[in-house]
Scaffold this motif. Sequence first.
Motif, PDB file in Angstrom:
ATOM      1  N   ARG A 206      -6.535  -0.818  -1.971  1.00 17.78           N
ATOM      2  CA  ARG A 206      -6.350   0.567  -1.239  1.00 17.78           C
ATOM      3  C   ARG A 206      -7.131   0.574   0.073  1.00 17.78           C
ATOM      4  O   ARG A 206      -8.271  -0.103   0.290  1.00 17.78           O
ATOM      5  CB  ARG A 206      -7.074   1.864  -2.260  1.00 17.78           C
ATOM      6  CG  ARG A 206      -6.392   1.917  -3.393  1.00 17.78           C
ATOM      7  CD  ARG A 206      -7.141   3.049  -4.261  1.00 17.78           C
ATOM      8  NE  ARG A 206      -6.176   3.483  -5.588  1.00 17.78           N
ATOM      9  CZ  ARG A 206      -6.909   4.403  -6.284  1.00 17.78           C
ATOM     10  NH1 ARG A 206      -8.231   4.505  -6.364  1.00 17.78           N
ATOM     11  NH2 ARG A 206      -6.122   4.709  -7.385  1.00 17.78           N
ATOM     12  N   HIS A 207      -6.389   1.164   1.065  1.00 17.95           N
ATOM     13  CA  HIS A 207      -7.127   1.581   2.236  1.00 17.95           C
ATOM     14  C   HIS A 207      -8.188   2.828   2.253  1.00 17.95           C
ATOM     15  O   HIS A 207      -8.930   2.887   2.975  1.00 17.95           O
ATOM     16  CB  HIS A 207      -5.985   1.945   3.385  1.00 17.95           C
ATOM     17  CG  HIS A 207      -5.389   0.527   3.699  1.00 17.95           C
ATOM     18  ND1 HIS A 207      -4.495   0.457   4.655  1.00 17.95           N
ATOM     19  CD2 HIS A 207      -5.347  -0.604   3.282  1.00 17.95           C
ATOM     20  CE1 HIS A 207      -4.118  -0.574   4.967  1.00 17.95           C
ATOM     21  NE2 HIS A 207      -4.531  -1.343   4.088  1.00 17.95           N
ATOM     22  N   ASP A 208      -7.751   3.760   1.218  1.00 14.21           N
ATOM     23  CA  ASP A 208      -8.775   4.733   0.953  1.00 14.21           C
ATOM     24  C   ASP A 208      -8.553   5.002  -0.414  1.00 14.21           C
ATOM     25  O   ASP A 208      -7.657   4.633  -1.268  1.00 14.21           O
ATOM     26  CB  ASP A 208      -8.444   6.037   1.884  1.00 14.21           C
ATOM     27  CG  ASP A 208      -7.161   6.538   1.650  1.00 14.21           C
ATOM     28  OD1 ASP A 208      -7.014   7.057   0.755  1.00 14.21           O
ATOM     29  OD2 ASP A 208      -6.385   6.757   2.659  1.00 14.21           O
ATOM     30  N   PRO A 209      -9.564   6.048  -0.964  1.00 14.34           N
ATOM     31  CA  PRO A 209      -9.385   6.142  -2.689  1.00 14.34           C
ATOM     32  C   PRO A 209      -8.443   6.821  -2.936  1.00 14.34           C
ATOM     33  O   PRO A 209      -8.091   6.962  -4.221  1.00 14.34           O
ATOM     34  CB  PRO A 209     -10.881   7.326  -2.821  1.00 14.34           C
ATOM     35  CG  PRO A 209     -11.812   6.667  -1.567  1.00 14.34           C
ATOM     36  CD  PRO A 209     -10.777   6.490  -0.422  1.00 14.34           C
ATOM     37  N   LYS A 210      -7.520   7.676  -2.261  1.00 12.28           N
ATOM     38  CA  LYS A 210      -6.092   8.211  -2.837  1.00 12.28           C
ATOM     39  C   LYS A 210      -4.905   7.449  -2.460  1.00 12.28           C
ATOM     40  O   LYS A 210      -3.821   7.889  -2.707  1.00 12.28           O
ATOM     41  CB  LYS A 210      -6.374   9.722  -2.026  1.00 12.28           C
ATOM     42  CG  LYS A 210      -7.404  10.487  -2.368  1.00 12.28           C
ATOM     43  CD  LYS A 210      -7.531  10.846  -3.887  1.00 12.28           C
ATOM     44  CE  LYS A 210      -8.481  11.798  -4.193  1.00 12.28           C
ATOM     45  NZ  LYS A 210      -8.514  12.374  -5.561  1.00 12.28           N
ATOM     46  N   ASP A 211      -5.292   6.158  -1.919  1.00 14.56           N
ATOM     47  CA  ASP A 211      -4.185   5.480  -1.339  1.00 14.56           C
ATOM     48  C   ASP A 211      -3.446   4.836  -2.684  1.00 14.56           C
ATOM     49  O   ASP A 211      -4.197   4.113  -3.232  1.00 14.56           O
ATOM     50  CB  ASP A 211      -4.641   4.442  -0.274  1.00 14.56           C
ATOM     51  CG  ASP A 211      -3.420   3.634   0.271  1.00 14.56           C
ATOM     52  OD1 ASP A 211      -2.347   4.013  -0.158  1.00 14.56           O
ATOM     53  OD2 ASP A 211      -3.771   2.714   1.057  1.00 14.56           O
ATOM     54  N   ASN A 212      -2.084   5.072  -2.731  1.00 15.79           N
ATOM     55  CA  ASN A 212      -1.474   4.539  -4.004  1.00 15.79           C
ATOM     56  C   ASN A 212      -0.224   3.505  -3.318  1.00 15.79           C
ATOM     57  O   ASN A 212       0.543   3.226  -4.200  1.00 15.79           O
ATOM     58  CB  ASN A 212      -0.923   5.474  -4.832  1.00 15.79           C
ATOM     59  CG  ASN A 212      -1.951   6.091  -5.809  1.00 15.79           C
ATOM     60  OD1 ASN A 212      -2.918   5.500  -6.322  1.00 15.79           O
ATOM     61  ND2 ASN A 212      -1.852   7.455  -5.862  1.00 15.79           N
ATOM     62  N   THR A 213      -0.649   2.952  -2.192  1.00 14.29           N
ATOM     63  CA  THR A 213       0.583   1.973  -1.627  1.00 14.29           C
ATOM     64  C   THR A 213       0.602   0.841  -2.214  1.00 14.29           C
ATOM     65  O   THR A 213      -0.848   0.085  -2.392  1.00 14.29           O
ATOM     66  CB  THR A 213       0.542   2.051  -0.192  1.00 14.29           C
ATOM     67  OG1 THR A 213       0.420   3.506   0.202  1.00 14.29           O
ATOM     68  CG2 THR A 213       1.546   1.335   0.442  1.00 14.29           C
ATOM     69  N   HIS A 214       1.372  -0.065  -2.369  1.00 16.78           N
ATOM     70  CA  HIS A 214       1.711  -1.350  -2.964  1.00 16.78           C
ATOM     71  C   HIS A 214       1.740  -2.151  -1.550  1.00 16.78           C
ATOM     72  O   HIS A 214       2.691  -2.235  -0.945  1.00 16.78           O
ATOM     73  CB  HIS A 214       2.516  -1.724  -3.760  1.00 16.78           C
ATOM     74  CG  HIS A 214       2.436  -3.272  -4.456  1.00 16.78           C
ATOM     75  ND1 HIS A 214       3.510  -3.836  -5.036  1.00 16.78           N
ATOM     76  CD2 HIS A 214       1.687  -4.165  -3.947  1.00 16.78           C
ATOM     77  CE1 HIS A 214       3.178  -5.061  -5.274  1.00 16.78           C
ATOM     78  NE2 HIS A 214       1.910  -5.394  -4.447  1.00 16.78           N
ATOM     79  N   TYR A 215       0.545  -2.808  -1.249  1.00 17.18           N
ATOM     80  CA  TYR A 215       0.523  -3.601   0.146  1.00 17.18           C
ATOM     81  C   TYR A 215       0.663  -5.210  -0.186  1.00 17.18           C
ATOM     82  O   TYR A 215       0.184  -5.532  -1.047  1.00 17.18           O
ATOM     83  CB  TYR A 215      -0.816  -3.362   0.941  1.00 17.18           C
ATOM     84  CG  TYR A 215      -0.911  -2.122   1.606  1.00 17.18           C
ATOM     85  CD1 TYR A 215      -0.449  -1.549   2.426  1.00 17.18           C
ATOM     86  CD2 TYR A 215      -1.883  -1.302   0.538  1.00 17.18           C
ATOM     87  CE1 TYR A 215      -0.576  -0.351   2.985  1.00 17.18           C
ATOM     88  CE2 TYR A 215      -2.163  -0.076   1.245  1.00 17.18           C
ATOM     89  CZ  TYR A 215      -1.568   0.694   2.435  1.00 17.18           C
ATOM     90  OH  TYR A 215      -1.922   1.806   2.767  1.00 17.18           O
ATOM     91  N   ILE A 216       1.526  -5.822   0.878  1.00 17.35           N
ATOM     92  CA  ILE A 216       1.351  -7.156   0.946  1.00 17.35           C
ATOM     93  C   ILE A 216       0.813  -7.322   2.444  1.00 17.35           C
ATOM     94  O   ILE A 216       0.953  -6.530   3.419  1.00 17.35           O
ATOM     95  CB  ILE A 216       2.753  -7.854   0.873  1.00 17.35           C
ATOM     96  CG1 ILE A 216       3.623  -7.373   1.943  1.00 17.35           C
ATOM     97  CG2 ILE A 216       3.255  -7.456  -0.401  1.00 17.35           C
ATOM     98  CD1 ILE A 216       4.911  -8.252   1.843  1.00 17.35           C
ATOM     99  N   TYR A 217       0.264  -8.658   2.514  1.00 20.25           N
ATOM    100  CA  TYR A 217      -0.637  -8.956   3.994  1.00 20.25           C
ATOM    101  C   TYR A 217      -0.324  -9.970   4.782  1.00 20.25           C
ATOM    102  O   TYR A 217      -0.140 -11.278   4.055  1.00 20.25           O
ATOM    103  CB  TYR A 217      -2.035  -8.920   3.262  1.00 20.25           C
ATOM    104  CG  TYR A 217      -2.611  -7.760   2.747  1.00 20.25           C
ATOM    105  CD1 TYR A 217      -3.277  -6.734   3.155  1.00 20.25           C
ATOM    106  CD2 TYR A 217      -2.662  -7.784   1.044  1.00 20.25           C
ATOM    107  CE1 TYR A 217      -3.658  -5.651   2.303  1.00 20.25           C
ATOM    108  CE2 TYR A 217      -2.847  -6.662   0.241  1.00 20.25           C
ATOM    109  CZ  TYR A 217      -3.390  -5.769   1.131  1.00 20.25           C
ATOM    110  OH  TYR A 217      -4.000  -4.807   0.125  1.00 20.25           O
ATOM    111  N   SER A 218       0.058  -9.807   5.846  1.00 23.16           N
ATOM    112  CA  SER A 218       0.260 -11.042   6.825  1.00 23.16           C
ATOM    113  C   SER A 218      -0.876 -11.555   7.639  1.00 23.16           C
ATOM    114  O   SER A 218      -0.840 -12.386   8.342  1.00 23.16           O
ATOM    115  CB  SER A 218       1.266 -10.681   7.758  1.00 23.16           C
ATOM    116  OG  SER A 218       1.206  -9.378   8.323  1.00 23.16           O
ATOM    117  N   GLY A 219      -1.899 -11.358   7.036  1.00 23.03           N
ATOM    118  CA  GLY A 219      -3.423 -11.918   7.262  1.00 23.03           C
ATOM    119  C   GLY A 219      -4.504 -11.645   6.492  1.00 23.03           C
ATOM    120  O   GLY A 219      -4.187 -10.790   5.692  1.00 23.03           O
ATOM    121  N   THR A 220      -5.638 -11.864   6.938  1.00 18.16           N
ATOM    122  CA  THR A 220      -6.954 -11.723   6.334  1.00 18.16           C
ATOM    123  C   THR A 220      -8.124 -11.332   7.143  1.00 18.16           C
ATOM    124  O   THR A 220      -8.108 -11.955   8.189  1.00 18.16           O
ATOM    125  CB  THR A 220      -7.128 -12.552   5.078  1.00 18.16           C
ATOM    126  OG1 THR A 220      -8.410 -12.268   4.457  1.00 18.16           O
ATOM    127  CG2 THR A 220      -7.487 -13.952   5.876  1.00 18.16           C
TER     128      THR A 220
END
Length: 534
Positions: A206-220
């Motif tokens: 999550r990016h914040d406590p209410k975030d329910n987005t499924h992310y994929i990441y092109s970096g770290t």
Amino acid sequence: MTLQWNSPEALRRLLNELVSWKSISLSEGEKQFPRKLYAKLQDVDYFHEHPDYLTLHEADQRRKLLTALYKHPDASKTICLISHFDTVNTEEYGSLEPLATQPEELTKVYWEQKDTFSRDIRAEIESGDFLFGRGTMDMKMGLVMHMSLIEQAAAEKWPVNLLLLTVPDEEVNSAGMRYAIPVLTDLQKQHQLTYTLFLNSEPSFRHDPKDNTHYIYSGTIGKVLAGALFYGKETHAGEPLSGMTSPFISSFLTREMEWNPIFKETVLGETAPLPVTLQQTDLRLRYSTQTPYRSSALYNIFLLERTAEEAFALFEQTAKIAAAQCNERYKKICQDNQVDPIGHVKVFSYKELLEYAMNKLGREFVEDLKKDVHYHDAYDDREKSLRITDNLMIHCQELAPAIVVLFAPPYYPAVNSSGNRLVEFCVDFMEKEAKKQFQAEIKRSHFLNGICDLSYVNYQGSDKDLQVYEENTPVWGDSYTLPFSSMRALNAPVLNIGPFGHDAHKRTERLHISNAFEQLPSLMRQLILQISQK
């Protein structure tokens, strides 16, 4: 070939089994896990035929990492599937700790106790959509998915090579991945592999406590741990103005470091968290009425594009600002109390302190001081870094009062592959097909907002950056190193596609069932087949 892990039910059984192999970082379970996994993978028909492609490799502290290679006879293109099998501790589960690694049982008990949780978590328990337990999300499901992919690839003879790499110790020092780097380069030469993509499967965060987005990441995201030794002048508590306490000095730097916007970094619309203090402590081992004159602090600094060299320059600049504030305040105290100052606080880098000590004490004496610290097995690399610096200052007290700035392990370089043609194809494929096939939304984030092992491939740093890090890290070359040249040679793009869940490292860690066992394995299979044909 018979497929063992080719259905949602089979994947769930496999995850339950792997989670039950308790593998907390630095525990005996962590040592045993890869051996159990090796035995499990030996049941795959492909590794009956190619036993040399399944290997345990040495890491540190009697730990091992594992590689499993599926090699197509006509392919050089290779996707490296990266995961870690260690987990954080389970003590926060309290009386339910024995169930922390039994996901089905824990989920049932949470249902029975649902009224003890917050409204949001209670709703997710009642939905039946989540499986709870330590390691379900972070990150044994990623490993389960990789095992399924390599089994399918071998059975169906996919026209691409897959190299499964799973390592210990991601949660502490990433020692497993650091030991894996030469293994990857050796396998590359031995089997004529061309690394096309380093594909990790850490979960979506999550990016914040209410975030329910499924992310994929092109970096770290990257990280350095900036350390400081504060060295004052000792005195009796009854004569406080005859000395200067190290907590007095440290308070100025800590105030300057906490949430300091000078370290703010925004890249591709994403902003790194601001620095915070991770540790602040007195270096004395027992209480005394002698005032504390030696203490230390560790500050967390995240990186997006900055190098360690740039971060150190900012840290040293901040320390000098803090020292100036400290000296101004101290001068005023002395004037108000009509006493002479005992000196003014100076700032030295560890490199400068080491050079001074070498000139004063001789190289052999300094090396013996460092060895004395390394003999303490109870000290980790952070404690060793601070104790080495402290020992040098004890023999160079004429430099006090002072702040010595340094680096302590670990170092995670930031890595980003946004804009890479293959990565952009993968991101586009995942976003479109998730919506088309499952009416699910997947979004790309440019940086995984939790450190991960992808930091140790595709390294782009300069030689000057390496030099600054090495010269200011007291344990460098003894108990801590990074294989920078090999990291630079592993120059394929990076991508992280992992399962959706919530609350990694909490007692409410949970995995979304349909996403983990149905949607993501299907999409990953399709994606790899698409990559193989490009």
